[in-house]
Design an enzyme around this catalytic site. Structure first.
Site, short mmCIF file in Angstrom:
data_model
loop_
_atom_site.label_atom_id
_atom_site.label_comp_id
_atom_site.label_asym_id
_atom_site.label_seq_id
_atom_site.Cartn_x
_atom_site.Cartn_y
_atom_site.Cartn_z
N ASP A 183 12.87 -4.13 -5.69
CA ASP A 183 13.98 -5.05 -4.27
C ASP A 183 13.86 -5.93 -5.15
O ASP A 183 13.58 -7.48 -5.32
CB ASP A 183 12.31 -5.17 -4.07
CG ASP A 183 11.44 -4.06 -3.49
OD1 ASP A 183 12.13 -3.26 -2.02
OD2 ASP A 183 10.35 -3.18 -3.51
N HIS A 233 4.18 0.97 -8.20
CA HIS A 233 2.73 -0.11 -7.76
C HIS A 233 1.86 -0.21 -8.76
O HIS A 233 2.06 -1.49 -9.48
CB HIS A 233 2.39 0.38 -7.05
CG HIS A 233 3.04 0.27 -5.65
ND1 HIS A 233 3.03 1.54 -4.48
CD2 HIS A 233 3.59 -0.82 -4.83
CE1 HIS A 233 4.00 0.80 -3.71
NE2 HIS A 233 3.90 -0.22 -3.77
N GLY A 274 1.02 -1.19 0.16
CA GLY A 274 0.39 -0.04 -0.23
C GLY A 274 1.12 1.42 0.19
O GLY A 274 1.77 0.80 -0.60
P1 AMP Z 1 5.95 -2.50 -1.61
O1 AMP Z 1 4.64 -2.02 -1.73
O2 AMP Z 1 6.74 -1.26 -1.08
O3 AMP Z 1 6.34 -3.76 -0.72
O4 AMP Z 1 5.68 -3.25 -3.42
C1 AMP Z 1 5.61 -3.86 -3.67
C2 AMP Z 1 5.96 -3.97 -5.25
O5 AMP Z 1 5.82 -2.90 -5.90
C3 AMP Z 1 7.47 -4.85 -5.04
O6 AMP Z 1 7.30 -5.64 -6.52
C4 AMP Z 1 7.89 -3.69 -5.63
O7 AMP Z 1 9.13 -4.37 -5.17
C5 AMP Z 1 7.22 -2.34 -6.37
N1 AMP Z 1 7.49 -1.21 -6.47
C6 AMP Z 1 8.19 -0.87 -5.33
N2 AMP Z 1 8.53 -0.06 -5.46
C7 AMP Z 1 8.97 0.53 -7.33
C8 AMP Z 1 9.10 1.04 -8.24
N3 AMP Z 1 9.73 2.12 -7.68
N4 AMP Z 1 9.20 1.21 -9.49
C9 AMP Z 1 8.65 -0.43 -9.59
N5 AMP Z 1 8.62 -1.45 -9.01
C10 AMP Z 1 8.43 -0.58 -7.74
#
Ligand code: AMP
Length: 279
Positions: A149, A34, A28
């Protein structure tokens, strides 16, 4: 967009659609990074499910879990406007039914020992456990995750291989702010001063990649990168040029393909990570 809080409700709805499912798990506080995962899934013609679940088992620091930004209504609007078909918004009990141990106990070799694994004990076991549980719930044909990530993605790829899961993992390039800072839910917590400083992380990654290509040794570049970040006012935890497959340290540009420069640094009390694929 359909919104489900219960596993059984979502599963019975998804089964009736009879279409391949693309899945983007998130915690979130959504941003363009995202939404790009959602758009990629839509572009691949998938019925697209995004989940928002702040997974308690992957936080090694309870304060980090407490402070993690939560804004489900705004997130739902963003997902809807990006064309997402389903939002899964489960409770902790729905993901982890009381009395059931769903912990993933796989051996990821070096992948979960280095970098994030060293500084965030238990993080990757919690992450693998929740991703495995969510994959079991959603049963997607395609799973969309961010390069942002990189280590997480490498571990999920290995988990899919080891468990022979029927899911294809698709990597989405890191989406950045105009000044190069990788988009992250944690950026919301940066002070004005740290928000100005933070783009040095990406600049340093690009610089390091250039130096490696020139033939300099990776450990030497990494040491200098740590100095650059520290002088800028950040507190780096690691800066590593890693073999992009094993995630073990690379020494020289010719050593392996791919090579990924990875960094974690505190900007004030906000821990940021980023990486670039150098080769
Ligand atoms: P998180 O909500 O941070 O757990 O991220 C959820 C998904 O979004 C994961 O697969 C992350 O690698 C991806 N994600 C987060 N930030 C970015 C970004 N700046 N660019 C691309 N994907 C992202």
């Amino acid at each position: 967009m359909m919104i489900f809080k219960r596993v059984a409700d979502m599963q019975s709805w998804l089964t009736k659609q009879g279409r391949p499912v693309g899945f983007a798990p998130t915690m979130g506080a959504l941003h363009e990074g995202h939404l790009e995962l959602v758009r990629m899934s839509k572009a691949d013609g998938c019925l697209t499910v995004a989940s928002i679940f702040v997974n308690p088992t992957q936080f090694n620091d309870p304060k980090d879990l407490e402070k993690y930004p939560r804004m489900p209504e705004k997130d739902a609007q963003l997902l809807d406007s990006a064309g997402c078909d389903v939002l899964f918004l489960p409770s902790v009990e729905e993901v982890y039914p009381p009395g059931v141990d769903l912990t993933v106990h796989l051996d990821f070799g070096s992948l979960d020992k280095v970098m994030e694994g060293e500084f965030r004990p238990g993080h990757f076991r919690g992450m693998a456990t929740v991703v495995n549980r969510l994959l079991d719930i959603v049963k997607p044909q395609k799973l969309y995750m961010g390069q942002k990530d990189y280590q997480q993605l490498s571990i999920v790829r290995d988990m899919i291989r080891q468990l022979a899961l029927p899911t294809e993992l698709i990597m989405c390039p890191t989406v950045r702010e105009a000044d190069g800072l990788a988009m992250s839910s944690r950026n919301l917590r940066l002070s004005a001063e740290m928000r100005e400083t933070a783009p040095v992380i990406y600049q340093t990654l690009l610089w390091a990649g250039g130096e490696l290509k020139k033939g300099r040794s990776a450990p030497e570049i990494s040491r200098e990168a740590v100095d650059i970040l520290t002088e800028a006012g950040l507190k780096p935890e690691y800066f590593e040029m890693a073999d992009g497959t094993t995630l073990l340290p690379a020494e020289h540009y010719s050593d392996s393909t791919p090579i990924v420069a990875c960094v974690a640094a505190f900007a004030g009390d906000v821990r940021l990570i980023d990486n670039v694929i150098v080769k």
